[in-house]
Design an enzyme around this catalytic site. Structure first.
Site, PDB file in Angstrom:
ATOM      1  N   GLU A   8       1.322   5.549   0.774  1.00  0.00           N
ATOM      2  CA  GLU A   8       0.805   6.717   1.502  1.00  0.00           C
ATOM      3  C   GLU A   8       1.225   8.021   0.813  1.00  0.00           C
ATOM      4  O   GLU A   8       2.365   8.167   0.388  1.00  0.00           O
ATOM      5  CB  GLU A   8       1.367   6.672   2.928  1.00  0.00           C
ATOM      6  CG  GLU A   8       0.923   7.834   3.798  1.00  0.00           C
ATOM      7  CD  GLU A   8       1.321   7.626   5.251  1.00  0.00           C
ATOM      8  OE1 GLU A   8       1.150   6.499   5.777  1.00  0.00           O
ATOM      9  OE2 GLU A   8       1.818   8.579   5.858  1.00  0.00           O
ATOM     10  N   HIS A  37       3.801  -1.167   3.749  1.00  0.00           N
ATOM     11  CA  HIS A  37       3.141   0.123   3.502  1.00  0.00           C
ATOM     12  C   HIS A  37       4.239   1.162   3.243  1.00  0.00           C
ATOM     13  O   HIS A  37       5.089   1.392   4.116  1.00  0.00           O
ATOM     14  CB  HIS A  37       2.323   0.513   4.736  1.00  0.00           C
ATOM     15  CG  HIS A  37       1.619   1.836   4.624  1.00  0.00           C
ATOM     16  ND1 HIS A  37       0.424   1.988   3.948  1.00  0.00           N
ATOM     17  CD2 HIS A  37       1.931   3.062   5.107  1.00  0.00           C
ATOM     18  CE1 HIS A  37       0.038   3.264   4.013  1.00  0.00           C
ATOM     19  NE2 HIS A  37       0.932   3.934   4.716  1.00  0.00           N
ATOM     20  N   PHE A  40      13.470  14.467  10.347  1.00  0.00           N
ATOM     21  CA  PHE A  40      12.153  13.864  10.516  1.00  0.00           C
ATOM     22  C   PHE A  40      12.220  12.706  11.518  1.00  0.00           C
ATOM     23  O   PHE A  40      11.344  12.553  12.377  1.00  0.00           O
ATOM     24  CB  PHE A  40      11.673  13.394   9.135  1.00  0.00           C
ATOM     25  CG  PHE A  40      10.225  13.056   9.080  1.00  0.00           C
ATOM     26  CD1 PHE A  40       9.267  13.929   9.572  1.00  0.00           C
ATOM     27  CD2 PHE A  40       9.805  11.853   8.522  1.00  0.00           C
ATOM     28  CE1 PHE A  40       7.925  13.607   9.527  1.00  0.00           C
ATOM     29  CE2 PHE A  40       8.465  11.523   8.473  1.00  0.00           C
ATOM     30  CZ  PHE A  40       7.519  12.399   8.979  1.00  0.00           C
ATOM     31  N   ASP A  44      -1.117  14.846  16.435  1.00  0.00           N
ATOM     32  CA  ASP A  44      -0.395  15.802  17.290  1.00  0.00           C
ATOM     33  C   ASP A  44      -0.880  17.182  16.914  1.00  0.00           C
ATOM     34  O   ASP A  44      -0.885  17.515  15.725  1.00  0.00           O
ATOM     35  CB  ASP A  44       1.121  15.735  17.016  1.00  0.00           C
ATOM     36  CG  ASP A  44       1.688  14.379  17.395  1.00  0.00           C
ATOM     37  OD1 ASP A  44       1.531  13.996  18.561  1.00  0.00           O
ATOM     38  OD2 ASP A  44       2.271  13.724  16.515  1.00  0.00           O
ATOM     39  N   SER A  50       0.873  -1.181   0.000  1.00  0.00           N
ATOM     40  CA  SER A  50       0.000   0.000   0.000  1.00  0.00           C
ATOM     41  C   SER A  50       0.904   1.224   0.000  1.00  0.00           C
ATOM     42  O   SER A  50       2.094   1.123   0.347  1.00  0.00           O
ATOM     43  CB  SER A  50      -0.926  -0.016   1.217  1.00  0.00           C
ATOM     44  OG  SER A  50      -0.188  -0.165   2.404  1.00  0.00           O
TER      45      SER A  50
HETATM   46  P1  FAD Z   1      -2.179   6.835  20.418  1.00  0.00           P
HETATM   47  O1  FAD Z   1      -2.310   5.424  20.016  1.00  0.00           O
HETATM   48  O2  FAD Z   1      -3.324   7.462  21.127  1.00  0.00           O
HETATM   49  O3  FAD Z   1      -0.867   6.940  21.318  1.00  0.00           O
HETATM   50  C1  FAD Z   1      -0.286   8.191  21.625  1.00  0.00           C
HETATM   51  C2  FAD Z   1       0.508   8.091  22.925  1.00  0.00           C
HETATM   52  O4  FAD Z   1      -0.401   7.961  24.015  1.00  0.00           O
HETATM   53  C3  FAD Z   1       1.447   6.877  23.009  1.00  0.00           C
HETATM   54  O5  FAD Z   1       2.586   7.268  23.714  1.00  0.00           O
HETATM   55  C4  FAD Z   1       0.634   5.872  23.804  1.00  0.00           C
HETATM   56  O6  FAD Z   1       1.450   4.953  24.501  1.00  0.00           O
HETATM   57  C5  FAD Z   1      -0.111   6.792  24.760  1.00  0.00           C
HETATM   58  N1  FAD Z   1      -1.412   6.258  25.217  1.00  0.00           N
HETATM   59  C6  FAD Z   1      -2.370   5.664  24.472  1.00  0.00           C
HETATM   60  N2  FAD Z   1      -3.429   5.328  25.234  1.00  0.00           N
HETATM   61  C7  FAD Z   1      -3.141   5.717  26.497  1.00  0.00           C
HETATM   62  C8  FAD Z   1      -3.830   5.654  27.737  1.00  0.00           C
HETATM   63  N3  FAD Z   1      -5.061   5.114  27.839  1.00  0.00           N
HETATM   64  N4  FAD Z   1      -3.232   6.165  28.844  1.00  0.00           N
HETATM   65  C9  FAD Z   1      -1.983   6.723  28.771  1.00  0.00           C
HETATM   66  N5  FAD Z   1      -1.277   6.821  27.609  1.00  0.00           N
HETATM   67  C10 FAD Z   1      -1.852   6.315  26.501  1.00  0.00           C
HETATM   68  N6  FAD Z   1      -0.102  12.239  12.361  1.00  0.00           N
HETATM   69  C11 FAD Z   1      -0.886  13.158  11.778  1.00  0.00           C
HETATM   70  O7  FAD Z   1      -1.068  14.254  12.334  1.00  0.00           O
HETATM   71  N7  FAD Z   1      -1.511  12.918  10.571  1.00  0.00           N
HETATM   72  C12 FAD Z   1      -1.380  11.730   9.932  1.00  0.00           C
HETATM   73  O8  FAD Z   1      -1.949  11.541   8.849  1.00  0.00           O
HETATM   74  C13 FAD Z   1      -0.578  10.724  10.539  1.00  0.00           C
HETATM   75  N8  FAD Z   1      -0.434   9.497   9.973  1.00  0.00           N
HETATM   76  C14 FAD Z   1       0.297   8.536  10.617  1.00  0.00           C
HETATM   77  C15 FAD Z   1       0.360   7.246  10.052  1.00  0.00           C
HETATM   78  C16 FAD Z   1       1.083   6.247  10.672  1.00  0.00           C
HETATM   79  C17 FAD Z   1       1.120   4.874  10.056  1.00  0.00           C
HETATM   80  C18 FAD Z   1       1.799   6.512  11.871  1.00  0.00           C
HETATM   81  C19 FAD Z   1       2.625   5.451  12.531  1.00  0.00           C
HETATM   82  C20 FAD Z   1       1.735   7.780  12.440  1.00  0.00           C
HETATM   83  C21 FAD Z   1       0.971   8.793  11.833  1.00  0.00           C
HETATM   84  N9  FAD Z   1       0.852  10.073  12.396  1.00  0.00           N
HETATM   85  C22 FAD Z   1       0.066  11.027  11.776  1.00  0.00           C
HETATM   86  C23 FAD Z   1       1.562  10.410  13.628  1.00  0.00           C
HETATM   87  C24 FAD Z   1       0.690  10.207  14.873  1.00  0.00           C
HETATM   88  O9  FAD Z   1      -0.442  11.053  14.817  1.00  0.00           O
HETATM   89  C25 FAD Z   1       1.534  10.571  16.095  1.00  0.00           C
HETATM   90  O10 FAD Z   1       2.565   9.647  16.254  1.00  0.00           O
HETATM   91  C26 FAD Z   1       0.771  10.777  17.401  1.00  0.00           C
HETATM   92  O11 FAD Z   1       1.676  11.329  18.352  1.00  0.00           O
HETATM   93  C27 FAD Z   1       0.212   9.508  18.009  1.00  0.00           C
HETATM   94  O12 FAD Z   1      -0.865   9.052  17.327  1.00  0.00           O
HETATM   95  P2  FAD Z   1      -1.428   7.560  17.671  1.00  0.00           P
HETATM   96  O13 FAD Z   1      -2.638   7.354  16.859  1.00  0.00           O
HETATM   97  O14 FAD Z   1      -0.343   6.577  17.588  1.00  0.00           O
HETATM   98  O15 FAD Z   1      -1.830   7.805  19.205  1.00  0.00           O
END
Ligand code: FAD
Length: 276
Positions: free
Chosen positions: A10, A259, A209, A101, A8
């Site tokens: 991106e 991916h 990055f 973020d 896939s």
């Molecule tokens: P989460 O899974 O919510 O985790 C974030 C943090 O919170 C982690 O440290 C986790 O351990 C912690 N956490 C989770 N649940 C809990 C809880 N219940 N209690 C305490 N701590 C907790 N960013 C963008 O802005 N736009 C994009 O399009 C984008 N695409 C991405 C695609 C991929 C494949 C990846 C790997 C990252 C992408 N990101 C993107 C970056 C991502 O948004 C950031 O890394 C962000 O900081 C975390 O998102 P997450 O969904 O992993 O968060």
């Protein structure tokens, strides 16, 4: 061209009309690799969100399913419902569900969601199985996690909330991936974890990055790339060798798919796929 594992690709949403035209060409070129899907990133709280939506809807009409990335930080249930309804009506059936973020200077989180697991739960409750849900995984640990074990627990919580598959942050160590997957399996979580692959075409941007998102460039690789100076042909040749070999080892280690972070270019990803 059938691949030994599904792939896939991106994209990020282009900022200009010229960038958009270029993306359409890149999209056609990458279609030749028979991808399972394309995805388009989304800026949390940023001004590019509308461009993500239009790009996803347009690309999805061009023959291969396209998944929007969707972040929940700072968003309300009402705005996300509007957006998800729009995607549903446009025939989108796959979402990359993220926390995201907030851009610096936007203050506290606000909004109705705290973590990606909350978004996954929300989409499952409202939309049942309409969307296939992908979530993010961090074989080298998310930069804000207090420790590796807690980060793996938090990842598993996203699967338990209803995520179908995961895509990882990019990395250059097969061991990091293998260890992460094994820790996830120990927690009785069996969703596919697809490695995110970042082709290497440029050094300074990659280092900047990687520092920001917590991806490690191993010392042996960083030193080799830094020694190339401005010789971009040499950087690309080393990058192709290293990343193709990473992909081969990942497939041998059981990676279910790959991916590619394309940076809106076709050649770097296609060159790697050709080598496989
Ligand atoms: P989460 O899974 O919510 O985790 C974030 C943090 O919170 C982690 O440290 C986790 O351990 C912690 N956490 C989770 N649940 C809990 C809880 N219940 N209690 C305490 N701590 C907790 N960013 C963008 O802005 N736009 C994009 O399009 C984008 N695409 C991405 C695609 C991929 C494949 C990846 C790997 C990252 C992408 N990101 C993107 C970056 C991502 O948004 C950031 O890394 C962000 O900081 C975390 O998102 P997450 O969904 O992993 O968060």
């Amino acid at each position: 061209m059938p691949n030994s594992v599904p792939v896939s690709f991106e994209f990020f949403p282009p900022k200009t009309d010229a960038g958009y035209e270029k993306l359409l060409n890149v999209h056609s070129e990458l279609k030749a690799a028979d991808p399972e899907f394309f995805s388009v990133t989304y800026g949390a709280g940023g001004s590019t969100q509308e461009r993500t939506i239009s790009t996803v809807i347009e690309l999805n009409q061009r023959g291969v399913q396209t998944a929007p990335h969707l972040s929940c930080i700072g968003a309300t249930e009402a705005t996300l419902t509007d957006l998800l309804d729009r995607y549903k009506d446009a025939g989108i059936r796959r979402i990359v569900a993220l926390r995201g973020d907030l851009p610096s200077g936007m203050g506290g989180t606000g909004g109705d969601f705290r973590y990606a697991a909350d978004l996954v739960r929300f989409i499952r409750e409202r939309y049942d199985d309409t969307f296939k849900l992908e979530v993010a995984a961090y074989p080298e640990m998310h930069p804000q996690a207090p420790n590796f074990d807690r980060d793996v627990d938090n990842f598993v919580a996203k699967a338990n909330a209803g995520a179908n598959t995961a895509i990882t942050q990019y990395f250059y160590s097969v061991d990091a991936y293998v260890h992460f997957v094994s820790e996830v399996r120990k927690r009785d979580c069996h969703i596919d974890i697809v490695p995110g692959i970042m082709p290497i075409t440029q050094v300074s941007n990659l280092i900047r990055f990687s520092d920001a998102c917590g991806a490690d460039i191993p010392r042996w690789l960083r030193k080799q790339l830094e020694a190339c100076g401005d010789d971009s042909a040499r950087i690309q040749s080393i990058g192709l060798e290293v990343v193709s070999s990473l992909c081969r080892e990942l497939i041998n280690a059981g990676a279910p798919a790959l991916h590619f972070y394309t940076m809106n270019r076709s050649e770097p990803s296609l060159a790697i796929i050709d080598r496989l």
